[in-house]
Structure formats: C-alpha cells, structure tokens
Scaffold this active site. Structure first.
Site, PDB file in Angstrom:
ATOM      1  N   GLY A  29       0.813  -1.207   0.000  1.00  0.00           N
ATOM      2  CA  GLY A  29       0.000   0.000   0.000  1.00  0.00           C
ATOM      3  C   GLY A  29       0.848   1.259   0.000  1.00  0.00           C
ATOM      4  O   GLY A  29       2.083   1.203   0.078  1.00  0.00           O
ATOM      5  N   ASP A  81       2.885  -3.032   8.222  1.00  0.00           N
ATOM      6  CA  ASP A  81       1.886  -2.921   7.155  1.00  0.00           C
ATOM      7  C   ASP A  81       0.898  -1.807   7.491  1.00  0.00           C
ATOM      8  O   ASP A  81       0.775  -1.398   8.651  1.00  0.00           O
ATOM      9  CB  ASP A  81       1.150  -4.261   6.984  1.00  0.00           C
ATOM     10  CG  ASP A  81       0.437  -4.365   5.636  1.00  0.00           C
ATOM     11  OD1 ASP A  81       0.485  -3.411   4.841  1.00  0.00           O
ATOM     12  OD2 ASP A  81      -0.168  -5.425   5.384  1.00  0.00           O
ATOM     13  N   GLY A  82       0.212  -1.331   6.472  1.00  0.00           N
ATOM     14  CA  GLY A  82      -0.814  -0.311   6.649  1.00  0.00           C
ATOM     15  C   GLY A  82      -2.153  -0.939   6.988  1.00  0.00           C
ATOM     16  O   GLY A  82      -2.253  -2.141   7.243  1.00  0.00           O
ATOM     17  N   GLY A  95      -6.991  -4.789   3.083  1.00  0.00           N
ATOM     18  CA  GLY A  95      -7.301  -5.392   1.790  1.00  0.00           C
ATOM     19  C   GLY A  95      -7.749  -4.391   0.747  1.00  0.00           C
ATOM     20  O   GLY A  95      -8.114  -4.778  -0.358  1.00  0.00           O
ATOM     21  N   GLY A  97      -5.911  -2.719  -0.944  1.00  0.00           N
ATOM     22  CA  GLY A  97      -5.007  -2.958  -2.083  1.00  0.00           C
ATOM     23  C   GLY A  97      -5.115  -4.380  -2.612  1.00  0.00           C
ATOM     24  O   GLY A  97      -4.391  -4.758  -3.542  1.00  0.00           O
ATOM     25  N   GLU A 103      -1.185 -10.821   3.388  1.00  0.00           N
ATOM     26  CA  GLU A 103      -0.974  -9.974   4.577  1.00  0.00           C
ATOM     27  C   GLU A 103      -1.361 -10.727   5.841  1.00  0.00           C
ATOM     28  O   GLU A 103      -0.674 -10.655   6.863  1.00  0.00           O
ATOM     29  CB  GLU A 103      -1.796  -8.681   4.449  1.00  0.00           C
ATOM     30  CG  GLU A 103      -1.288  -7.775   3.336  1.00  0.00           C
ATOM     31  CD  GLU A 103      -2.166  -6.581   3.040  1.00  0.00           C
ATOM     32  OE1 GLU A 103      -1.669  -5.658   2.383  1.00  0.00           O
ATOM     33  OE2 GLU A 103      -3.335  -6.557   3.457  1.00  0.00           O
ATOM     34  N   LYS A 121      -7.575   6.790   9.590  1.00  0.00           N
ATOM     35  CA  LYS A 121      -7.865   5.350   9.629  1.00  0.00           C
ATOM     36  C   LYS A 121      -8.365   4.881  11.001  1.00  0.00           C
ATOM     37  O   LYS A 121      -8.855   3.760  11.129  1.00  0.00           O
ATOM     38  CB  LYS A 121      -6.600   4.547   9.270  1.00  0.00           C
ATOM     39  CG  LYS A 121      -5.939   4.937   7.946  1.00  0.00           C
ATOM     40  CD  LYS A 121      -6.745   4.511   6.753  1.00  0.00           C
ATOM     41  CE  LYS A 121      -6.117   4.812   5.416  1.00  0.00           C
ATOM     42  NZ  LYS A 121      -4.971   4.009   5.070  1.00  0.00           N
TER      43      LYS A 121
HETATM   44  C1  5RP Z   1      -3.506  -3.605   1.093  1.00  0.00           C
HETATM   45  C2  5RP Z   1      -3.808  -3.088   2.441  1.00  0.00           C
HETATM   46  C3  5RP Z   1      -3.275  -1.753   2.813  1.00  0.00           C
HETATM   47  O1  5RP Z   1      -2.511  -1.889   3.963  1.00  0.00           O
HETATM   48  C4  5RP Z   1      -4.398  -0.807   3.052  1.00  0.00           C
HETATM   49  O2  5RP Z   1      -5.228  -0.793   1.912  1.00  0.00           O
HETATM   50  C5  5RP Z   1      -3.886   0.596   3.358  1.00  0.00           C
HETATM   51  O3  5RP Z   1      -3.381   1.165   2.214  1.00  0.00           O
HETATM   52  P1  5RP Z   1      -2.702   2.591   2.196  1.00  0.00           P
HETATM   53  O4  5RP Z   1      -1.429   2.505   2.963  1.00  0.00           O
HETATM   54  O5  5RP Z   1      -2.492   2.850   0.702  1.00  0.00           O
HETATM   55  O6  5RP Z   1      -3.671   3.590   2.794  1.00  0.00           O
HETATM   56  O7  5RP Z   1      -4.464  -3.706   3.240  1.00  0.00           O
HETATM   57  O8  5RP Z   1      -4.170  -4.808   0.827  1.00  0.00           O
END
Ligand code: 5RP
Length: 219
Positions: A29, A81-82, A95, A97, A103, A121
C-alpha cells in the site's frame, strides 16, 4: 499536513523500530511504499525480508533487496503494514489494495505486527470502509448472496485479480461491533479465501501519523 505527510511520518517512526538482525515482513500500500523508500537507510540491520505482494516485492527489489519466501524464512521478527481502518483495540480492516490473504499469512507468522497509518484510519467501529473479501471465482455468487443475508451490500472489484488468482468482493454498509465473531463467521462461508478483518490476530502497535506528530497505540 496532508494524508501523504502523515503516512510518511508513520512509516519513518516504524523504521526506528528495526533493530540489528531483524527478519522483516513488508506489507502493501501507499503507506508501506514510503517505508520501502526509506528501508535502504537501515539495510545493514535487516537479516532477511518477506513481502505480502508482488507489487511490494518489485519495489523492494528496485531498492536492491532480495525478497525471500515465507517458507524459507519461517516465523519472523517484525511485520510492518498499513490498514484501511483500525479501532482502539488494533483490530483492523485491510485489503484495500487486494493483498489481504498474504498480509494475513505474514501477520500470523510475525512475532510483532506494527501497523502504520494516517489518523483518518482510526475509527470507533469497523465497517465504514467497504470490507474486502478474497473469494474463489467459482464461489462469487454464493458468497455475494451470503453477504446480502448479513445485510451487507456486496460489490465486485471490477477487473481485479489477486496475486493468488482470485476475486475481491467489497462489502459496503456493514457495521462490525464484534470483529472477532464477524471474522470467524465470514471465514466459514465456503469459497471465502480470506476476509479482511484482522481481529483474531490484531496489530500489536499502531503508529498513527497526525498533525501533532506520530501517536503510538499499543494493546
Ligand atoms: C492492502 C492493504 C493496505 O494496507 C491498506 O489498503 C492501506 O493502504 P494505504 O497505505 O495505501 O492507505 O491492506 O491490501
């Protein structure tokens, strides 16, 4: 500060958690992309890297890292991870992305899971963000009907195929007051590969980029 600045600040704070000898898992992401840009600064501290998507693997390789498979590495130290949403218990929706299955596998194998995000978020209750579900193509209609029964509004992600060759159903209008129960319930539907609720294995630390700096929330 705009959302990108906040994401970059959260990624930088996560970089500081990396210790010498770290086996690292990297998510997917735009927030993680900032982390990947910064990773060369701590290259010497990283023992090995696993990645949650082809997209992140490509970016990591562009930075000169060799990406190992989880089967080669086994359990590892730190997953960064985001998220699309987090509540205060660090239960997540992920998810957006489309990388949710890998993940979730990496989160399960990580000794510590650090989530990085901008302050938009953090929510009181999960569910405003449409809930992604990875589904076997032949089970598309079955899973859609089951989600309608659960009062969700399922919409197929047009033209999107996951790294695992499956489809994504984005379920709108769900309220998720009990994420652990909802995660288990959706995972039981035949044909569901993974639901994007991360409650059984929440994050351990949430680093939230905000105007006033980076806030840390731990469970
Ligand atoms: C990808 C994800 C990402 O962590 C989530 O969508 C956050 O994305 P971003 O950092 O672009 O805001 O779960 O599958």
């Amino acid at each position: 500060m705009d959302a990108s600045d906040k994401k970059r600040a959260a990624a930088k704070a996560a970089l500081e958690i990396i210790q010498p000898g770290t086996s690292l898992g990297v998510g997917t992401g735009s927030t993680v992309n900032f982390l990947i840009e910064m990773l060369p600064a701590v290259r010497d501290m990283i023992d090995c890297i696993v990645s949650s998507s082809r997209a992140s693997s490509v970016l990591l390789e562009e930075q000169g890292f060799t990406v190992s498979t989880l089967n080669e590495v086994g359990d590892f130290d730190l997953y960064i991870d985001g998220a699309d949403e987090s509540n205060k218990r660090l239960q997540l929706i992920k998810g957006g992305g489309g990388a949710l299955t890998r993940e979730k596998v990496l989160a399960a194998a990580a000794r510590r899971f650090v989530c990085i995000a901008d302050d938009s978020k953090l929510v009181g209750m999960l569910g405003s963000f449409p809930l992604p579900i990875e589904v076997l193509p032949m089970a598309q209609e079955l899973v859609s009907r089951r989600m309608l029964k659960m009062r969700g509004r399922p919409i197929w992600r047009e033209g999107f195929i996951t790294d695992n060759g499956n489809h994504i159903l984005d379920v709108h209008d769900l309220q998720i007051p009990n994420p652990i129960e909802m995660e288990a319930r959706i995972n039981r539907i035949p044909g569901v590969v993974t639901v994007g609720i991360f409650a059984d294995r929440p994050a351990d630390i949430l680093l939230i980029g905000a105007d006033e700096g980076v806030r840390e929330i731990r469970i």
